[in-house]
Design a protein around this motif. Structure first.
Motif, PDB file in Angstrom:
ATOM      1  N   LYS A  47       0.814  -1.213   0.000  1.00 14.13           N
ATOM      2  CA  LYS A  47       0.000   0.000   0.000  1.00 14.13           C
ATOM      3  C   LYS A  47       0.846   1.261   0.000  1.00 14.13           C
ATOM      4  CE  LYS A  47      -3.977  -1.824   2.582  1.00 14.13           C
ATOM      5  NZ  LYS A  47      -4.813  -1.583   3.785  1.00 14.13           N
ATOM      6  N   ALA A  48       2.031   1.179   0.570  1.00 15.80           N
ATOM      7  CA  ALA A  48       2.891   2.363   0.672  1.00 15.80           C
ATOM      8  C   ALA A  48       3.631   2.648  -0.619  1.00 15.80           C
ATOM      9  CB  ALA A  48       3.898   2.178   1.815  1.00 15.80           C
ATOM     10  N   ASN A  49       4.075   1.599  -1.310  1.00 13.29           N
ATOM     11  CA  ASN A  49       4.808   1.762  -2.574  1.00 13.29           C
ATOM     12  C   ASN A  49       4.505   0.559  -3.455  1.00 13.29           C
ATOM     13  OD1 ASN A  49       6.647   2.107  -4.674  1.00 13.29           O
ATOM     14  ND2 ASN A  49       8.267   2.888  -3.339  1.00 13.29           N
ATOM     15  N   PRO A  50       3.321   0.535  -4.075  1.00 13.73           N
ATOM     16  CA  PRO A  50       2.912  -0.648  -4.841  1.00 13.73           C
ATOM     17  C   PRO A  50       3.832  -0.988  -6.006  1.00 13.73           C
ATOM     18  CG  PRO A  50       1.388   1.203  -5.170  1.00 13.73           C
ATOM     19  CD  PRO A  50       2.273   1.572  -4.036  1.00 13.73           C
ATOM     20  N   ALA A  51       4.428   0.020  -6.640  1.00 14.79           N
ATOM     21  CA  ALA A  51       5.318  -0.263  -7.768  1.00 14.79           C
ATOM     22  C   ALA A  51       6.555  -1.012  -7.304  1.00 14.79           C
ATOM     23  CB  ALA A  51       5.711   1.046  -8.460  1.00 14.79           C
TER      24      ALA A  51
END
Length: 529
Positions: A237-241
């Motif tokens: 959720k914080a950095n999906p990529a």
């Protein structure tokens, strides 16, 4: 719990601090047993001696220090995960279990991570990096395994600037996770190359390896890849990529992630048993959690009889205790179900092959390339877990689309009763929403991961699953939500006393108040999809 031992430990820590700055350091540390530095360096013993303290303190599992594990993990994440509960009303019932976080308990989480895991990992790095990089690589994997637990408890921690003079600045949790991924890159590249060159690692590391891998580098790489997959999913959720990149990297590696129960990561010793054997079996301070009774009992899960003992007060029944209740007397619930075989073994399992399958199932659900579809990976995770526990009936269990969690009934105090809250069946339903599918994945992952409460608590915070019974007593003064539960532990008193500038930097990077209700960086208040 022998609370007087906390005072003794504090005295010992103070003495260690005092001697650490003495002017006659060499005299005090002179070895009078005739072991010279030259002898110590034979067979890399000067490097290897640092690994034992790391293995034994990721969870504190040293004999006679069960009380430290009780404070380090048992009276926080083991309970907040829904796995366990205490029948003991410590501190008049106003404690971690009722959301009044006890600094005198929680400081041990921080102290043992730095004194044993971080210190020895950095010391091994100093001795081996650029010279004997196989040890450096192994120490990095263990450091990430140990220290991710710390940042997942507190948020910002001292990491990149460890060893600098006070005030020592904290890294944000995002910075720490980025360093974790970089360190796993270094470790995996080094050990993979060694295997490719024909070095299995057994002749070098077998005598020091307490993991059960017998020094085999290939197994260590599988563990590192699975650890990367775990951390990747944590930040979805914080950095999906970045989460997708790191997860696919882990699965695509030539050695891959854990696939069989021979791959699971555990600490093995002939001289200790799981501290839960003492805490549950001797002290009667920990019992089966009400959530485990509700979910596993509702499913009639065949693994239940391996996880817990039946109640001595209600023969033939598995009875759990609800967390966050009013405890008038320990005797009211101490004869409910204690911890079974997983808490009585000399193998402390910290990561399972089942977890790897459930992580891949979630990744596939999100559209990532996980080497399979969500349904098949989910069902493989359950199957592998049944195999790990020597449980029968997996085919019927996987196909069951009727049974759900059952209501919780406290036979002594009806005020503690509750309808079931985690109402999903086991069977995969392709027509269900992604949210329901995720709930099924995390619920089965939760069951399979017992009794490792740290990981289960992290999953609960990240996803909200499995749904757990809320506490009935909340003494947080409004800082912790009854509905959402504890999100982190506040920074410890020893840091406030000796590194206030560092603590201030940590609070600035936390993004909220220093209390148990503030979410971590990866604990984003947003939908799962």
């Amino acid at each position: 719990m022998k609370l007087n031992k906390i005072t003794k430990a504090a005295i010992c820590i103070s003495l260690l601090s005092a001697f650490g700055c003495t002017d006659n350091f060499e005299e005090i540390n002179t070895n009078d047993q005739g072991i010279t530095p030259e002898l110590l360096e034979q067979d890399f013993n000067h490097i290897k001696q640092g690994f034992g303290p790391i293995f034994n303190n990721i969870q504190v599992i040293t004999a006679n220090f069960e009380w430290v594990y009780q404070l380090q993990q048992n009276l926080n994440s083991d309970i907040w995960s829904g796995y366990m509960a205490t029948p003991t009303g410590f501190a008049g019932g106003i404690n971690n279990t009722t959301y009044s976080l006890v600094d005198g308990w929680n400081g041990f989480i921080w102290e043992y991570a730095y004194k044993n895991v971080m210190y020895n990992a950095v010391h091994i790095e100093d001795l081996s990096k650029g010279k004997f990089d196989q040890f450096y690589a192994l120490s990095l994997i263990l450091k990430v395994e140990g220290m991710h637990r710390l940042t997942d408890t507190f948020g910002p921690i001292i990491y990149s600037k460890y060893g600098e003079l006070s005030p020592t600045e904290y890294d944000s949790q995002e910075e720490v996770y980025n360093q974790f991924f970089n360190e796993l890159d270094i470790a995996v590249a080094d050990l993979t190359q060694r295997v490719d060159d024909g070095d299995t690692g057994e002749s070098t590391f077998k005598s020091t390896d307490l993991s059960g891998y017998k020094g085999k580098y290939k197994q260590w790489v599988k563990f590192a890849n699975t650890l990367r997959l775990r951390l990747a999913m944590r930040i979805v959720k914080a950095n999906p990529a970045l989460a997708k990149i790191e997860a696919e990297k882990a699965v695509a590696h030539k050695f891959g992630v854990m696939q069989s129960n021979g791959d699971l990561f555990k600490i093995v010793s002939p001289v200790f048993t799981n501290p839960l054997a003492t805490i549950s079996g001797s002290w009667l301070d920990i019992r089966m959690g009400a959530d485990m009774e509700s979910i596993m009992g509702g499913y009639e899960d065949p693994r239940l009889e391996g996880y817990f003992d039946t109640s001595s007060q209600y023969p033939g029944e598995y009875k759990g205790v609800r967390t966050g209740i009013d405890i008038a007397a320990k005797a009211d619930h101490q004869n409910f179900s204690g911890i079974g075989a997983p808490g009585k073994s000399n193998e402390i399992v910290l990561m399972t092959a089942a977890e790897a399958y459930f992580l891949r199932a979630e990744g596939a659900l999100r559209g990532w390339d996980m080497g399979g579809d969500a349904k098949s990976l989910y069902e493989q995770g359950i199957t592998v877990s049944f195999g790990q526990r020597d449980a029968s009936g997996v085919v019927g269990y996987i196909a069951d689309n009727v049974k759900t969690a059952k209501a919780y009934v406290d036979p002594k105090f009806p005020v503690n009763n509750s309808p079931a809250v985690n109402n999903v069946t086991v069977a995969w339903d392709e027509a269900a929403t992604n949210e329901v599918k995720l709930q099924k994945i995390i619920t089965q992952k939760w069951i399979a991961g017992f009794p490792e409460g740290q990981e289960a608590w992290s999953d609960y915070r990240r996803t909200g699953y499995p749904k757990l019974f809320p506490v009935l007593k909340n003494y947080s003064g409004g800082t912790i939500s009854t509905e959402l539960g504890v999100r982190r532990i506040n920074f410890v008193q020893s840091e406030k006393d000796g590194n206030q500038g560092g603590v201030d930097s940590g609070i600035a990077k936390l993004g909220g108040s220093d209390n148990g209700g503030t979410r971590l960086w990866w604990d984003v208040d947003a939908p799962n999809f």
